[in-house]
Design an enzyme around this catalytic site. Structure first.
Site, PDB file in Angstrom:
ATOM      1  N   ALA A 319      -6.736 -18.371   7.744  1.00  0.00           N
ATOM      2  CA  ALA A 319      -7.145 -17.455   8.824  1.00  0.00           C
ATOM      3  C   ALA A 319      -6.013 -17.305   9.845  1.00  0.00           C
ATOM      4  CB  ALA A 319      -8.403 -17.962   9.507  1.00  0.00           C
ATOM      5  N   TRP A 322      -3.475 -15.086   8.392  1.00  0.00           N
ATOM      6  CA  TRP A 322      -3.957 -13.705   8.358  1.00  0.00           C
ATOM      7  C   TRP A 322      -3.497 -12.957   9.613  1.00  0.00           C
ATOM      8  CZ3 TRP A 322      -7.050 -11.045  11.807  1.00  0.00           C
ATOM      9  CH2 TRP A 322      -7.539  -9.810  11.378  1.00  0.00           C
ATOM     10  N   HIS A 323      -3.426 -13.680  10.733  1.00  0.00           N
ATOM     11  CA  HIS A 323      -3.064 -13.034  11.979  1.00  0.00           C
ATOM     12  C   HIS A 323      -1.599 -12.599  12.014  1.00  0.00           C
ATOM     13  CE1 HIS A 323      -6.874 -14.684  13.388  1.00  0.00           C
ATOM     14  NE2 HIS A 323      -6.819 -13.758  14.315  1.00  0.00           N
ATOM     15  N   GLY A 324      -0.762 -13.295  11.321  1.00  0.00           N
ATOM     16  CA  GLY A 324       0.638 -12.899  11.338  1.00  0.00           C
ATOM     17  C   GLY A 324       1.466 -13.768  10.420  1.00  0.00           C
ATOM     18  N   PHE A 468      -1.796  -7.008  14.049  1.00  0.00           N
ATOM     19  CA  PHE A 468      -2.256  -7.736  12.873  1.00  0.00           C
ATOM     20  C   PHE A 468      -2.761  -6.791  11.784  1.00  0.00           C
ATOM     21  CE2 PHE A 468      -3.376 -10.658  16.524  1.00  0.00           C
ATOM     22  CZ  PHE A 468      -2.142 -11.255  16.504  1.00  0.00           C
TER      23      PHE A 468
END
Lengths: 468, 322
Positions: A319, A322-324, A468
């Site tokens: 997770a 996933w943001h960066g 994102f």
């Protein structure tokens, strides 16, 4: 084109007028076209990517549904590979090459080919995750694939949620697309306008108000003293919340005016009493996605405690990524994974140890403790690199002095009071089931919009989650 | 009926907030105008300058490009020990306000040198008369939009927007009580953000503006027919008279900017030639985009380069004067 600009207002009013004046048959093609037009304002070239992702997923999921059971898995694998490949190439390719080069350098081996420095298409993490969930739902037979390419196109690229969520499930969107209401009640319109005003207020009065302070302190962290750094870190907590929750509220209001209901993405997360509760109230659509499509398939809570804790760490690490595509996001995810596991262990121990079980911690301490831990995690989220995040924490812990000790405590106090008052009011209003009348709605909207316009920064500040 | 009740609610909300601000306006203090507040704050800082710091040798005037582009400490280090620079440049300055502020500072501080740095926006006389006319009555210098003027005059929510946005509004109240003056409360709040050399206490950003994005020619454009701006020349002549009284040396200079219109480079040098004053072509210090934080203002590295460059020229002028 940002929701908080005059350009968007003109665009949206035009879409709204066309949407409600057209026949039911024409509404959906218009929604698709306007969504693509909206995306083109940023970069029309990536429209081809969205169309490619739409077509590929539409036909592949149809195959998953029609194929015999023995071959379903292969097609699902192909669909997932395709989506992850798109995400991998556009978002993570450079990150992996850079990481590989660092590793090879450390081992004394010549570096690998250079990075490709590709532009990150806006909203790619959001639309690929929606595509993945759709394919998995069809595979699990929880959803029948739609026969309408237009419906599927809207599901993936509907402009209110395309760029920064919420990550809607097809199970919620597609039935609504099949039955767009012919007219909206005045209560629906009021509540939609109220959401837009609330979102605009959150974005401008809280998010944008904190932005210059945060930028100044994080941009020159080595030059500020520890108190200023601490204020900057706490201010970022309010900035990201005001910014992201503001975007979601506006997206929900905008979509409601078009007859499509979006899920709540935030439920006053900073009033959470523990970290598990925080993740049930923060970016709900993302945590739900990870729970449904990763944590539960890995065994969820059904497996042994330690296995479940390991899974939780893994899910939160992904997770974070996933943001960066950066190490700091990885560390941020791991930090939250660690906190969730620690909380899980705490709950486990309280059920066994009477002493801890009878320990009464006042709610205010629980809320403040959770908020402080979350804020500490935001350092990794906001810092430019892992090194600067560690340096910043080190400077705070060592109570370092700096060349500049401009304490913006008053600005932080204004943020704390505004944000918590707003959240408490929203929570009380939501729980009371009271519905504002037409006049009261107008009054509240007028107050929120006027204050937002007065406090508006002189320049438009983009939404944080667009990256994102 | 709903069509009436809903907008009525919005209208009442606006009237309510407007009334609230009108009622609170006596204790909020005067409306904040970026330029006026800064100007007073800088003069106060100059007055508060401790005696042991010695007299000010050089005062720099200009707009935000000069404010961001000059680091007084770096400049002083080049000129030599005991040399003190005060950066009196202000954001949102116009040619007119630069000249007025320069005259004020010159009379007060009596510096040995007065360096007026002009950029593309402040070297021309465009709208100088309009600014001059509105200067005494407008709360924000340079506002020419009639709708804005209307709001400014009749809508307190608009008029006090800068005060309301001010994160230090509570701080301002505290200072108003401390100094027993609303005006001083607002100004002193700003005084605390200025160092004794006129520089801001907030560090300059050092994010380079895309290296190699543009590279301007360092030579002055040739063959341009330049009409000297008469109003600016008249103001400079007045400044020269004040300089005679205070025994100060007036120097004209330019600040590097990325703006494509580079005519001002020649324009300012022509003005210096016309007036017979020394000239420093700051544009030659740097033309590389990596030294800028945006298209107009220098970043930390750029400010260091320009400050050292100007410091060297001031040293030469100083030697010649001695």
């Amino acid at each position: 084109m940002l929701f908080n600009t005059l350009t968007f207002l003109v665009f949206f009013v035009a879409v709204l007028l066309l949407h409600w004046s057209l026949s039911k048959r024409m509404q959906k093609p218009l929604l698709l076209l306007t969504s693509y037009a909206f995306y083109s304002f940023w970069d029309w070239r990536f429209l081809f990517l969205i169309i490619l992702v739409t077509l590929a997923n539409f036909y592949l999921t149809q195959s998953i549904f029609r194929m015999p059971i023995s071959r379903k898995k292969n097609i699902l694998f192909l669909t997932l590979t395709f989506n992850l490949l798109v995400l991998g190439v556009f978002k993570y390719f450079d990150f992996f090459i850079e990481s590989l080069n660092s590793l090879l350098n450390a081992l004394g081996v010549a570096p690998y080919p250079n990075t490709i420095e590709i532009i990150l298409p806006l909203g790619i993490s959001f639309f690929t995750f929606k595509a993945i969930s759709y394919a998995v739902d069809v595979y699990r037979k929880e959803l029948e694939p739609t026969d309408s390419l237009i419906d599927f196109g809207i599901f993936l690229s509907y402009f209110p949620y395309m760029l920064a969520g919420p990550i809607m499930s097809a199970k919620i969107v597609l039935p609504q697309l099949r039955a767009i209401p012919t007219r909206l009640s005045s209560a629906t319109v009021n509540s939609a306008l109220l959401l837009i005003a609330l979102g605009f207020f959150r974005k401008t009065v809280i998010g944008d108000y904190a932005a210059p302070l945060v930028d100044r302190i994080f941009g020159n962290s080595t030059q500020f003293d520890w108190k200023s750094l601490l204020i900057g870190v706490f201010a970022f907590s309010f900035q990201i919340y005001g910014d992201f929750a503001g975007y979601t509220d506006m997206a929900r209001g905008i979509s409601r005016l078009l007859g499509i209901e979006l899920i709540r993405n935030f439920r006053e997360p900073y009033l959470s009493r523990n970290i598990t509760s925080f993740w049930r109230h923060w970016h709900i659509s993302l945590s739900t996605w990870f729970k449904n499509y990763l944590y539960i398939p890995l065994g969820g809570n059904r497996v042994h405690f330690y296995r479940s804790a390991l899974n939780l760490m893994l899910v939160m690490t992904i997770a974070g990524l996933w943001h960066g595509a950066a190490v700091i996001f990885l560390v941020w995810g791991m930090f939250h994974g660690f906190l969730l596991v620690a909380h899980k262990m705490w709950i486990r121990s309280t059920s066994k140890l009477m002493l801890i079980k009878n320990l009464h911690i006042p709610i205010i301490f629980k809320i403040c403790g959770t908020f402080t831990l979350v804020t500490l995690g935001w350092i990794f989220f906001r810092a430019d690199s892992l090194q600067s995040a560690i340096e910043l924490i080190d400077r705070i812990l060592r109570r370092s002095t700096g060349a500049f000790d401009q304490i913006d405590l008053l600005q932080l106090l204004i943020l704390i009071v505004t944000s918590f008052t707003l959240d408490l009011t929203v929570r009380i209003y939501r729980k009371s089931n009271y519905v504002l009348g037409v006049f009261s709605s107008g009054l509240v909207i007028g107050l929120l919009l006027t204050m937002a316009l007065v406090f508006r920064a002189s320049e438009i500040i983009p939404f944080v989650y667009f990256q994102f | 009926m709903n069509y009436v009740r809903f907008p009525l609610g919005i209208l009442i909300a606006v009237i309510f907030l407007e009334t609230l601000v009108r009622l609170a306006s006596p204790i909020i203090g005067p409306t904040q105008n970026v330029w006026q507040i800064q100007q007073q704050a800088k003069v106060i800082k100059l007055q508060e300058r401790p005696k042991n710091l010695g007299p000010v040798d050089l005062v720099i005037m200009g707009d935000s490009t000069a404010r961001e582009g000059i680091d007084p400490d770096a400049l002083d280090a080049v000129v030599g020990e005991g040399f003190h620079t005060f950066n009196a440049a202000l954001n949102s300055s116009t040619t007119y306000t630069i000249m007025k502020q320069a005259d004020l500072v010159l009379r007060y501080a009596k510096p040995r040198f007065l360096l007026v740095l002009l950029g593309p926006g402040t070297s021309r006389e465009s709208d100088i008369d309009e600014v001059a006319q509105t200067y005494d009555i407008a709360t924000k210098v340079g506002e020419s939009n009639s709708l804005k003027k209307f709001f400014e005059r009749y809508l307190y929510l608009y008029k006090y927007r800068n005060n309301l946005r001010d994160p230090f509004i509570l701080n301002t109240f505290y200072r108003s009580i401390r100094y027993q003056s609303l005006r001083e409360g607002v100004v002193y709040r700003n005084v605390d953000t200025i160092k004794f050399n006129g520089d801001s206490i907030f560090p300059r950003g050092n994010f380079p503006f895309a290296e190699g994005k543009w590279q301007l020619p360092s030579n002055e454009p040739q063959g341009l027919a330049l009409d000297l701006p008469t109003a600016t020349i008249a103001h400079l002549q007045n400044l020269l008279k004040t300089c005679e009284k205070t025994k100060s040396t007036l120097i004209l200079g330019t600040v590097p900017t990325s703006q494509l219109n580079q005519n001002y480079r020649s324009l300012v040098s022509s003005m210096a030639l016309h007036l017979g004053v020394a000239f420093i072509q700051g544009n030659d210090a740097t033309t590389n985009s990596k030294n800028f934080s945006d298209g107009t203002h220098l970043n930390r590295d750029g400010a260091m380069i320009l400050s050292r460059y100007i410091g060297e020229r001031i040293r030469t002028i100083q030697k010649a004067r001695e």
